[in-house]
Enzyme design. Structure first.
Site, PDB file in Angstrom:
ATOM      1  CG  ASN A 162      -2.165   0.729   0.954  1.00 31.55           C
ATOM      2  OD1 ASN A 162      -2.268   1.338  -0.126  1.00 31.55           O
ATOM      3  ND2 ASN A 162      -3.178   0.594   1.616  1.00 31.55           N
ATOM      4  CG  HIS A 179      -6.905   0.960   7.446  1.00 33.57           C
ATOM      5  ND1 HIS A 179      -5.727   1.577   7.490  1.00 33.57           N
ATOM      6  CD2 HIS A 179      -6.873   0.156   6.375  1.00 33.57           C
ATOM      7  CE1 HIS A 179      -5.056   1.290   6.783  1.00 33.57           C
ATOM      8  NE2 HIS A 179      -5.400   0.282   5.851  1.00 33.57           N
TER       9      HIS A 179
END
Length: 519
Positions: free
Chosen positions: A341, A372
């Site tokens: 990521n 998140h």
């Protein structure tokens, strides 16, 4: 029977039933394949040499909004609401404080949407929820706000090289802003890119990158735009293999089996460690698929070119979100995180780590957890991640230099650290997959919290050396390009102060995770 639960279009329900996959996941994959074809058309028929930047902005935005409404229905309005209010904040707050206001609002709006989705609608269901794209939009909004702040308020000597290279010197128009946040190439799965990179792509300046010559100097080659075809083909092949692995192997190795009572009672420690590793290994291909496909879409449109290597081969990894080989062969916690990521890691570094006045590592992990979502497992993972990161750093700083020579000793060290890294990463992210507190603690209890205890002992017994904040090689290459684009836009190299005062830092995203392909 595939689920019919979706907030978007049900036009593809027959296909969903035929392939036995949830309709929201089918919508996501089909829309991404449509975006891939649209990207080829966009590069071929709406090339910057054939049409104006205005038309390219309009088409990219309209296609992006269409895909968003197809996948998420009226929930896609949240994308426009969040982006629109943030733009108003940029104009009203002024360049001195807009980055803070936009950061609080964008992250707060995202959190409210995540809370309502998780605790009101479908707790524990990994559907293609609208908060996934909002995570990427949040990254873009906050990045742009900091970049404008750096470019229009702060003095150049106050900026780090990375901040100086990504600083935006004028307030974007509303069309440029919406095109950046909601274009069809990145609306569903990202990845994050810097505003300057995106505008350079739209205006046709991204492909005019100097190629290093044999004497080490940059030379501008008068060649046609580099073709992304080879890069796109390679990435689509990776997508196909990742999807095949996910559909066939991943379901045979569920992470939940790590907390099965019979398995815990009968399995030996080597068996537990081996299954922990392979089950988390099997959980990664869905991310490889989503992020690599998103990267291929951007490349197919002509976005993502990062110059040439020393052999004159075009590189299309400007906004790539992962490096699979480096991930699977990581010999340190940091190496894994640096290649996983990637754009999100850069965002966290630029908006938090580099700007934090105290405990940057802890603040960065905490921001990552908030971004998140609100599942307790996320916070448990990132709290554990802080501990593991600090302990791994201490071990590496204190012992690695003893194993650099001879090569055989270095090979032995790499093998040991590879095993330790893969087990530690797997141990850390189990709560991220399990989501809830109870199963997460069940897993850690079955391991007697051994890695937590070891990490604490390491931090207590080993001297901790402060690490300097450094800019990566890839980032330096990108920043040199950004500087050239900036000089082209602002020949005098001066900060321009607008009546629309705003602020922005630097951020290249990353993509982010897309919920439709998460367990």
């Amino acid at each position: 029977m595939a689920t019919t639960s979706t907030t978007g279009s049900t036009l593809l329900q027959p296909l969903s039933n035929a392939v036995q996959l949830p309709i929201d996941q089918v919508n996501f994959v089909v829309c991404q394949l449509f975006a891939l074809l649209a990207a080829v058309w966009f590069r071929t028929y709406l090339h910057s040499s054939k049409t104006s930047s205005f038309i390219r902005h309009v088409v990219a935005t309209l296609l992006g909004l269409y895909l968003a409404f197809f996948c998420f229905g009226w929930y896609a309005l949240h994308f426009l609401v969040q982006s629109g209010i943030s733009y108003c904040i940029m104009i009203i707050a002024g360049v001195e404080s807009m980055q803070q206001c936009c950061f609080v609002f964008a992250l707060g709006y995202l959190s409210v949407c995540q809370i309502t989705r998780v605790y009101i609608f479908d707790y524990g269901q990994y559907s293609a929820d609208f908060s996934g794209p909002m995570m990427i939009i949040t990254q873009k909004i906050t990045s742009l706000a900091y970049e404008i702040h750096d470019g229009m308020f702060r003095k150049d000597e106050e900026l780090t090289p990375s901040q100086r290279g990504l600083a935006v010197r004028r307030m974007p128009s509303l069309l440029e802003y919406v095109s950046y946040t909601c274009n069809f190439m990145g609306i569903l799965a990202g990845p994050l890119c810097s505003y300057k990179d995106y505008i350079a792509f739209i205006e046709g300046r991204a492909s005019h990158v100097a190629q290093p010559s044999e004497n080490g100097k940059d030379e501008q080659h008068g060649k046609a735009d580099p073709s992304p075809n080879a890069a796109v083909t390679e990435k689509l092949l990776v997508c196909g293999l990742s999807l095949l692995f996910h559909l066939t192997i991943s379901n045979m190795l569920p992470v939940e089996y790590n907390i099965d009572e019979h398995f815990q009672a009968t399995a030996s420690w080597p068996t537990k460690a081996t299954y922990l590793y392979v089950s988390l290994l099997a959980a990664r291909p869905k991310y490889y698929f989503a992020w690599t496909l998103a990267d291929a879409i951007n490349n197919a449109a002509g976005f993502g070119f990062r110059g040439y290597d020393k052999n004159g081969v075009a590189r299309w990894d400007l906004i790539s979100n992962l490096r699979i080989q480096q991930i699977e062969m990581s010999t340190s916690f940091k190496m894994f995180l640096d290649n996983w990521n990637i754009q999100t890691a850069l965002w966290l570094k630029r908006v938090c780590y580099e700007r934090a006045t105290f405990s940057p590592t802890i603040q960065t992990f905490f921001l990552s957890a908030i971004w998140h979502g609100v599942y307790p497992g996320y916070y448990l993972t990132f709290l554990t991640g802080v501990l593991m990161t600090l302990a791994a750093r201490a071990v590496r700083n204190n012992f690695r230099h003893y194993f650099l020579e001879p090569p055989q000793l270095k090979l032995f060290y790499d093998l040991i650290t590879w095993v330790a890294t893969q087990i530690t990463i797997s141990y850390t992210v189990v709560p991220f997959v399990l989501l809830s507190i109870k199963p997460s603690f069940t897993f850690y209890s079955s391991w007697y919290y051994c890695l937590h205890v070891c990490s604490i002992l390491v931090l207590l017994l080993l001297p901790v050396k402060k690490s300097q904040r450094r800019t990566s090689t890839q980032e330096n290459v990108h920043l040199s390009q950004a500087k050239k684009f900036d000089e082209r836009d602002n020949p005098l190299g001066q900060n321009s102060f607008s009546t629309m005062n705003n602020v922005c830092n630097q951020n290249r995203d990353t993509g982010s995770r897309h919920s439709s392909l998460t367990q």
